[in-house]
Design a protein around this motif. Structure first.
Motif, PDB file in Angstrom:
ATOM      1  N   THR A  21      -5.406  -2.212  -7.800  1.00 38.41           N
ATOM      2  CA  THR A  21      -6.501  -2.393  -8.755  1.00 38.41           C
ATOM      3  C   THR A  21      -7.061  -1.047  -9.202  1.00 38.41           C
ATOM      4  OG1 THR A  21      -7.062  -4.482  -7.681  1.00 38.41           O
ATOM      5  CG2 THR A  21      -8.719  -3.515  -9.128  1.00 38.41           C
ATOM      6  N   ALA A  22      -7.185  -0.132  -8.234  1.00 43.20           N
ATOM      7  CA  ALA A  22      -7.685   1.201  -8.572  1.00 43.20           C
ATOM      8  C   ALA A  22      -6.734   1.918  -9.526  1.00 43.20           C
ATOM      9  CB  ALA A  22      -7.879   2.019  -7.298  1.00 43.20           C
TER      10      ALA A  22
ATOM     11  N   HIS B 227      -7.039   0.761 -13.124  1.00 42.02           N
ATOM     12  CA  HIS B 227      -8.244   1.224 -13.821  1.00 42.02           C
ATOM     13  C   HIS B 227      -8.312   2.747 -13.913  1.00 42.02           C
ATOM     14  CE1 HIS B 227      -9.421  -2.913 -12.718  1.00 42.02           C
ATOM     15  NE2 HIS B 227     -10.229  -2.853 -13.771  1.00 42.02           N
TER      16      HIS B 227
ATOM     17  N   PRO C 132       0.818  -1.226   0.000  1.00 43.06           N
ATOM     18  CA  PRO C 132       0.000   0.000   0.000  1.00 43.06           C
ATOM     19  C   PRO C 132       0.845   1.266   0.000  1.00 43.06           C
ATOM     20  CG  PRO C 132      -0.137  -1.134   2.119  1.00 43.06           C
ATOM     21  CD  PRO C 132       0.515  -2.070   1.160  1.00 43.06           C
TER      22      PRO C 132
ATOM     23  N   ILE D 111      -3.586  -4.383  -2.522  1.00 45.06           N
ATOM     24  CA  ILE D 111      -4.201  -4.931  -3.739  1.00 45.06           C
ATOM     25  C   ILE D 111      -5.342  -4.037  -4.201  1.00 45.06           C
ATOM     26  CG2 ILE D 111      -5.512  -6.864  -4.678  1.00 45.06           C
ATOM     27  CD1 ILE D 111      -2.587  -7.487  -4.381  1.00 45.06           C
ATOM     28  N   LEU D 112      -6.115  -3.499  -3.242  1.00 46.05           N
ATOM     29  CA  LEU D 112      -7.217  -2.594  -3.577  1.00 46.05           C
ATOM     30  C   LEU D 112      -6.697  -1.341  -4.278  1.00 46.05           C
ATOM     31  CD1 LEU D 112     -10.273  -1.984  -3.285  1.00 46.05           C
ATOM     32  CD2 LEU D 112      -9.725  -0.892  -1.100  1.00 46.05           C
ATOM     33  N   PHE D 113      -5.644  -0.732  -3.726  1.00 47.05           N
ATOM     34  CA  PHE D 113      -5.044   0.449  -4.346  1.00 47.05           C
ATOM     35  C   PHE D 113      -4.474   0.117  -5.723  1.00 47.05           C
ATOM     36  CE2 PHE D 113      -4.044   2.660  -0.046  1.00 47.05           C
ATOM     37  CZ  PHE D 113      -5.357   3.118   0.012  1.00 47.05           C
TER      38      PHE D 113
ATOM     39  N   GLY E 211      -4.241  -6.604   1.668  1.00 45.71           N
ATOM     40  CA  GLY E 211      -5.535  -6.407   1.014  1.00 45.71           C
ATOM     41  C   GLY E 211      -5.735  -4.968   0.573  1.00 45.71           C
ATOM     42  N   VAL E 212      -5.355  -4.025   1.434  1.00 46.01           N
ATOM     43  CA  VAL E 212      -5.449  -2.604   1.069  1.00 46.01           C
ATOM     44  C   VAL E 212      -4.536  -2.302  -0.115  1.00 46.01           C
ATOM     45  CG1 VAL E 212      -4.992  -0.249   1.871  1.00 46.01           C
ATOM     46  CG2 VAL E 212      -6.145  -1.871   3.370  1.00 46.01           C
TER      47      VAL E 212
ATOM     48  N   ASP F 269       2.839  -3.273 -11.096  1.00 44.77           N
ATOM     49  CA  ASP F 269       2.507  -4.574 -10.518  1.00 44.77           C
ATOM     50  C   ASP F 269       3.728  -5.463 -10.330  1.00 44.77           C
ATOM     51  OD1 ASP F 269       2.908  -4.794 -13.225  1.00 44.77           O
ATOM     52  OD2 ASP F 269       1.396  -6.352 -13.512  1.00 44.77           O
TER      53      ASP F 269
ATOM     54  N   CYS G  45       1.772   1.960  -3.596  1.00 44.90           N
ATOM     55  CA  CYS G  45       0.617   2.458  -4.346  1.00 44.90           C
ATOM     56  C   CYS G  45       0.265   3.890  -3.938  1.00 44.90           C
ATOM     57  CB  CYS G  45      -0.578   1.537  -4.128  1.00 44.90           C
ATOM     58  SG  CYS G  45      -0.336  -0.137  -4.768  1.00 44.90           S
TER      59      CYS G  45
END
Length: 430
Positions: free
Chosen positions: A117-118, A121, A54, A113-115, A110-111, A131, A57
């Motif tokens: 993914t954002a 996109h 995180p 991976i969320l960042f 998890g946070v 990545d 990211c």
């Protein structure tokens, strides 16, 4: 051989960057990892490795570009926050450290991976290759990365060198370190910072998933080869450096093969070999030692049995057949034959037409074993209040490992006894 020669010549600048960067990363991480392992905080390295994602990211989201220094700074901050979270959860709640590590690792990762993914996109063109921090991309190292690796590796190694004695005390005896006035909390913070720094720098090469292996595996493997901290640190660093160069060589000869995972694979292979073949702590060495001890115990039990057979008839020096020995003490026939053969070769027993008997040297050795057995029985009954009919089995086990020093101490403690709890005479030293 041609590939090896080309690799050693390293005419390509990128090959030099990848090789030197991998060696610096692996060696410096291994040195710091030794203290992490000794402090029993191996899982913390795994938590930090996952918690830096995180930070990477967030640094990208705030800057909009893949500036290596900003990404390292962001990952360092979240790595530190993960350690603070682990310590806070452990100290302020009833949750144990291993559970806290699992919680922090999963939440931070998890946070991250969320960042990530954002970002993927978001349409930002600069996101390409971000990545790679998940699994690493050592082949993409450039000169600037090598400078960063070299600076951090130098900082890590110099810190360990300057504070080696202090780190050693904190790792082995924290209570003594506090007693002599060392700033234990500050030293722990320095070690933690070095761990985070090693993880942060390594993620670009092997990624957050494999970085904990770079930190822990060489230290765990080196621990099997030595009992000295200096030797452990040296072995771990050399082992990691060799694996770093080997991983780069594999990537050079097979471009489709990633460097980072191969470094970890080779490290894991060396670790497995260490676990199996290390001369004193390895599994094979321990199995061989256990086998030698079992055989030694069997031989001493045969000597003791021959002595007890003679004692029951009030006459030593008589000969007894294998059947008579087996009736007195049950043991496999082949094992007895092998043990008797070794005892005869050592001059402790002799074989005649009527059977096996003790030699003079064998009599002394048999008396020693019986003496230790009966002294220990007496100790168990008098000092541990064990019933006299329950001490035989324990004495059977301990009689083979009591040293002369312990024997002397037992005699003094029991006031030089002459009989055991069953009123059987304790043989005196010849």
């Amino acid at each position: 051989m041609n590939a090896l020669w080309e690799f050693l010549s390293m005419s390509d600048a990128n090959v030099r960057y990848v090789t030197l960067g991998s060696v610096l990363l692996a060696a410096s991480s291994a040195v710091v990892g030794c203290f992490t392992v000794l402090r029993k905080r191996a899982l913390v390295g795994d938590a930090v490795a996952h918690a830096v994602l995180p930070g990477v990211c967030l640094a990208f989201l705030l800057s909009g570009e893949k500036n290596p220094l900003l990404l390292l700074l962001g990952s360092f901050v979240t790595g530190w926050l993960s350690l603070i979270a682990i310590d806070t959860i452990t100290s302020k709640s009833r949750i144990k450290e291993d559970t806290a590590i699992g919680l922090v690792l999963s939440v931070f990762f998890g946070v991250g991976i969320l960042f990530l993914t954002a970002i993927q996109h978001s349409g930002n063109e600069n996101q390409s290759g971000l990545d790679k921090f998940l699994f690493g991309s050592a082949a993409a190292l450039v000169g600037q990365d090598l400078i960063t690796f070299g600076a951090v590796a130098t900082l890590l190694l110099l810190s360990v060198l300057l504070l080696y004695k202090e780190f050693k005390l904190v790792s082995f005896d924290m209570a003594y370190a506090r007693t002599i006035g060392l700033p234990v909390r500050a030293l722990e913070l320095v070690l933690t910072t070095l761990t985070v720094l090693a993880v942060v720098v390594g993620i670009q090469s092997v990624g957050v998933v494999l970085m904990s292996a770079m930190l822990i595996t060489p230290a765990a493997a080196a621990r099997f080869w030595t009992d000295r901290l200096g030797g452990m640190v040296t072995i771990a660093a050399l082992m990691s450096a060799v694996c770093g160069a080997a991983g780069a060589f594999v990537s050079f000869t097979a471009p489709a093969m990633p460097t980072g995972p191969w470094i970890v694979m080779i490290l894991s292979l060396l670790a497995i070999l260490s676990f199996l073949l290390a001369p004193r702590r390895g599994l094979v060495a321990r199995l061989l030692l256990q086998r030698r001890v079992r055989r030694q115990m069997m031989r001493e039990n045969i000597l003791k049995t021959l002595f007890l057979l003679g004692e029951s008839k009030n006459e030593q020096g008589l000969s007894y057949t294998r059947k008579q020995i087996s009736e007195r003490r049950k043991m496999p026939l082949l094992t007895m034959q092998e043990s008797l053969r070794v005892l005869r070769s050592k001059g402790l027993v002799t074989h005649g037409s009527s059977g096996w008997s003790l030699t003079e040297a064998g009599m002394k050795e048999a008396q020693r074993v019986v003496r230790l057995h009966r002294l220990w029985e007496l100790y168990l009954t008098e000092y541990l209040q064990v019933a006299s009919d329950h001490v035989h089995e324990d004495a059977e086990s301990i009689e083979h490992v009591l040293t002369p020093e312990l024997e002397k101490r037992l005699e003094e403690l029991l006031n030089y006894p002459t009989a055991d709890p069953h009123q059987t005479v304790i043989p005196q030293q010849p």
